[in-house]
Enzyme design. Structure first.
Site, PDB file in Angstrom:
ATOM      1  N   HIS A  79       5.462  -0.197  11.954  1.00 41.67           N
ATOM      2  CA  HIS A  79       6.469   0.267  10.995  1.00 41.67           C
ATOM      3  C   HIS A  79       7.235  -0.948  10.453  1.00 41.67           C
ATOM      4  O   HIS A  79       7.639  -1.812  11.227  1.00 41.67           O
ATOM      5  CB  HIS A  79       7.422   1.239  11.692  1.00 41.67           C
ATOM      6  CG  HIS A  79       8.420   1.825  10.754  1.00 41.67           C
ATOM      7  ND1 HIS A  79       8.095   2.844   9.877  1.00 41.67           N
ATOM      8  CD2 HIS A  79       9.715   1.516  10.524  1.00 41.67           C
ATOM      9  CE1 HIS A  79       9.159   3.136   9.161  1.00 41.67           C
ATOM     10  NE2 HIS A  79      10.160   2.355   9.527  1.00 41.67           N
ATOM     11  N   MET A 125       0.033   8.664   7.072  1.00 45.53           N
ATOM     12  CA  MET A 125       1.258   9.323   6.627  1.00 45.53           C
ATOM     13  C   MET A 125       1.428  10.729   7.201  1.00 45.53           C
ATOM     14  O   MET A 125       1.790  11.659   6.487  1.00 45.53           O
ATOM     15  CB  MET A 125       1.299   9.359   5.091  1.00 45.53           C
ATOM     16  CG  MET A 125       1.198   7.988   4.444  1.00 45.53           C
ATOM     17  SD  MET A 125       2.470   6.838   5.017  1.00 45.53           S
ATOM     18  CE  MET A 125       3.841   7.413   4.021  1.00 45.53           C
ATOM     19  N   ARG A 126       1.154  10.882   8.484  1.00 48.30           N
ATOM     20  CA  ARG A 126       1.324  12.184   9.135  1.00 48.30           C
ATOM     21  C   ARG A 126       1.868  12.009  10.525  1.00 48.30           C
ATOM     22  O   ARG A 126       1.555  11.011  11.185  1.00 48.30           O
ATOM     23  CB  ARG A 126      -0.048  12.841   9.358  1.00 48.30           C
ATOM     24  CG  ARG A 126      -0.536  13.483   8.230  1.00 48.30           C
ATOM     25  CD  ARG A 126      -1.912  14.051   8.279  1.00 48.30           C
ATOM     26  NE  ARG A 126      -2.169  14.339   6.892  1.00 48.30           N
ATOM     27  CZ  ARG A 126      -1.708  15.402   6.281  1.00 48.30           C
ATOM     28  NH1 ARG A 126      -1.079  16.335   6.932  1.00 48.30           N
ATOM     29  NH2 ARG A 126      -1.895  15.556   4.989  1.00 48.30           N
ATOM     30  N   LEU A 127       2.606  13.014  10.971  1.00 48.35           N
ATOM     31  CA  LEU A 127       3.062  12.996  12.362  1.00 48.35           C
ATOM     32  C   LEU A 127       1.903  13.431  13.261  1.00 48.35           C
ATOM     33  O   LEU A 127       1.091  14.272  12.881  1.00 48.35           O
ATOM     34  CB  LEU A 127       4.233  13.967  12.550  1.00 48.35           C
ATOM     35  CG  LEU A 127       5.536  13.552  11.864  1.00 48.35           C
ATOM     36  CD1 LEU A 127       6.592  14.640  12.060  1.00 48.35           C
ATOM     37  CD2 LEU A 127       6.038  12.229  12.404  1.00 48.35           C
ATOM     38  N   ILE A 128       1.863  12.853  14.445  1.00 52.74           N
ATOM     39  CA  ILE A 128       0.809  13.203  15.405  1.00 52.74           C
ATOM     40  C   ILE A 128       1.326  14.353  16.280  1.00 52.74           C
ATOM     41  O   ILE A 128       2.471  14.334  16.733  1.00 52.74           O
ATOM     42  CB  ILE A 128       0.467  11.972  16.281  1.00 52.74           C
ATOM     43  CG1 ILE A 128       0.011  10.799  15.398  1.00 52.74           C
ATOM     44  CG2 ILE A 128      -0.587  12.322  17.332  1.00 52.74           C
ATOM     45  CD1 ILE A 128      -1.278  11.005  14.650  1.00 52.74           C
ATOM     46  N   ASN A 178       1.708   2.642  16.628  1.00 51.39           N
ATOM     47  CA  ASN A 178       1.959   2.635  15.183  1.00 51.39           C
ATOM     48  C   ASN A 178       2.677   1.340  14.815  1.00 51.39           C
ATOM     49  O   ASN A 178       3.318   0.718  15.652  1.00 51.39           O
ATOM     50  CB  ASN A 178       2.851   3.833  14.813  1.00 51.39           C
ATOM     51  CG  ASN A 178       3.139   3.909  13.324  1.00 51.39           C
ATOM     52  OD1 ASN A 178       2.242   3.704  12.496  1.00 51.39           O
ATOM     53  ND2 ASN A 178       4.386   4.174  12.947  1.00 51.39           N
ATOM     54  N   GLY A 188      -4.673  -0.151   3.552  1.00 56.50           N
ATOM     55  CA  GLY A 188      -5.464  -0.559   4.708  1.00 56.50           C
ATOM     56  C   GLY A 188      -5.457  -2.046   5.025  1.00 56.50           C
ATOM     57  O   GLY A 188      -6.358  -2.547   5.689  1.00 56.50           O
ATOM     58  N   SER A 189      -4.412  -2.765   4.589  1.00 54.94           N
ATOM     59  CA  SER A 189      -4.395  -4.201   4.916  1.00 54.94           C
ATOM     60  C   SER A 189      -4.243  -4.408   6.430  1.00 54.94           C
ATOM     61  O   SER A 189      -4.798  -5.354   6.991  1.00 54.94           O
ATOM     62  CB  SER A 189      -3.303  -4.948   4.145  1.00 54.94           C
ATOM     63  OG  SER A 189      -2.022  -4.553   4.566  1.00 54.94           O
ATOM     64  N   ASN A 190      -3.542  -3.505   7.103  1.00 53.49           N
ATOM     65  CA  ASN A 190      -3.439  -3.619   8.568  1.00 53.49           C
ATOM     66  C   ASN A 190      -4.760  -3.254   9.237  1.00 53.49           C
ATOM     67  O   ASN A 190      -5.148  -3.886  10.222  1.00 53.49           O
ATOM     68  CB  ASN A 190      -2.301  -2.737   9.096  1.00 53.49           C
ATOM     69  CG  ASN A 190      -0.957  -3.384   8.871  1.00 53.49           C
ATOM     70  OD1 ASN A 190      -0.567  -4.310   9.573  1.00 53.49           O
ATOM     71  ND2 ASN A 190      -0.247  -2.936   7.838  1.00 53.49           N
TER      72      ASN A 190
HETATM   73  C1  GRF Z   1       2.639  -0.873   6.468  1.00 55.31           C
HETATM   74  O1  GRF Z   1       3.806  -1.398   5.902  1.00 55.31           O
HETATM   75  C2  GRF Z   1       2.928  -0.200   7.781  1.00 55.31           C
HETATM   76  O2  GRF Z   1       3.955  -0.823   8.489  1.00 55.31           O
HETATM   77  C3  GRF Z   1       3.363   1.169   7.349  1.00 55.31           C
HETATM   78  O3  GRF Z   1       2.519   1.488   6.265  1.00 55.31           O
HETATM   79  C4  GRF Z   1       2.113   0.277   5.628  1.00 55.31           C
HETATM   80  C5  GRF Z   1       0.608   0.285   5.557  1.00 55.31           C
HETATM   81  O4  GRF Z   1       0.109  -0.796   4.806  1.00 55.31           O
HETATM   82  N1  GRF Z   1       3.301   2.106   8.444  1.00 55.31           N
HETATM   83  P1  GRF Z   1      -1.451  -1.070   4.760  1.00 55.31           P
HETATM   84  O5  GRF Z   1      -2.100   0.226   4.248  1.00 55.31           O
HETATM   85  O6  GRF Z   1      -1.918  -1.403   6.133  1.00 55.31           O
HETATM   86  O7  GRF Z   1      -1.653  -2.190   3.791  1.00 55.31           O
END
Ligand code: GRF
Length: 195
Positions: A112, A93-96, A110, A15-17
């Protein structure tokens, strides 16, 4: 004055993002409110981050539903209760599926860790390192039914640190946290003009 756009973040992991987006909204760097965290992993670290930010979170177990549509209808009900305008996937980690895509057309995005269309799917950083490329990066894109296939909104290059996955990953994460905010700012500004 009209209310701020309301964002739900979907995440399955660290969840750092999520935190970068929540912090930007809290600081007023992003003119939006993060109103909900949705996870499919009740023990994910992102839940603690949501608690710290006092952002409501909800954990759904997809296996408890008849199928994806049934699961997504339940998620959608909660999003509608919260008046969610935008969905930001951040390590979800799932497709929508069509249920959510039809309810939020061009409103699900999203992030990536590669320069899509290169290295879609799992472990994009590992894929880039194994391929021996010198440059990889980050993409924020619209979500469709495919795996990392929707149109790009913003991309930024990040050099691979040869043989050093940890350093490469740290550099990518730092760029992610910045780029996600930038993409959201851009989309929110554009949608404010068109609404
Ligand atoms: C990130 O690298 C994002 O690009 C990918 O999953 C990772 C999630 O990292 N989709 P975090 O959980 O937000 O730290």
């Amino acid at each position: 004055m009209s209310r701020k756009p309301r964002i739900a973040v979907f995440a399955s992991g660290s969840g750092s993002n999520f935190e970068a987006i929540a912090q930007a909204a809290a600081d007023g760097e992003l003119e939006a409110e993060v109103v909900l965290l949705v996870t499919d992993k009740p023990l994910a670290k992102v839940m603690e981050r949501a608690e710290r930010f006092r952002i409501p979170s909800v954990a759904f177990n997809p296996k408890a539903y008849k199928d994806k549509a049934d699961y997504e209808r339940t998620v959608l009900g909660r999003l509608q209760e919260e008046g969610v305008d935008w969905i930001a996937l951040a390590g979800y980690m799932r497709l929508i599926g069509p249920t959510l895509l039809d309810a939020y057309p061009n409103r699900i995005i999203n992030i990536h860790p590669s320069l899509l269309p290169a290295f879609p799917g799992k472990d994009a950083i590992g894929q880039a390192m194994d391929a021996g490329v010198e440059m990889t990066g980050v993409t924020v894109h619209y979500v469709d039914e495919g795996m990392d296939t929707g149109p790009a909104i913003l991309q930024r290059e990040v050099p691979v640190v040869a043989g050093d996955r940890e350093k490469t990953e740290a550099a990518i994460h730092a760029v992610e946290h910045d780029l996600y905010k930038e993409a959201l700012r851009k989309l929110l500004a554009e949608s404010a003009v068109t609404e």
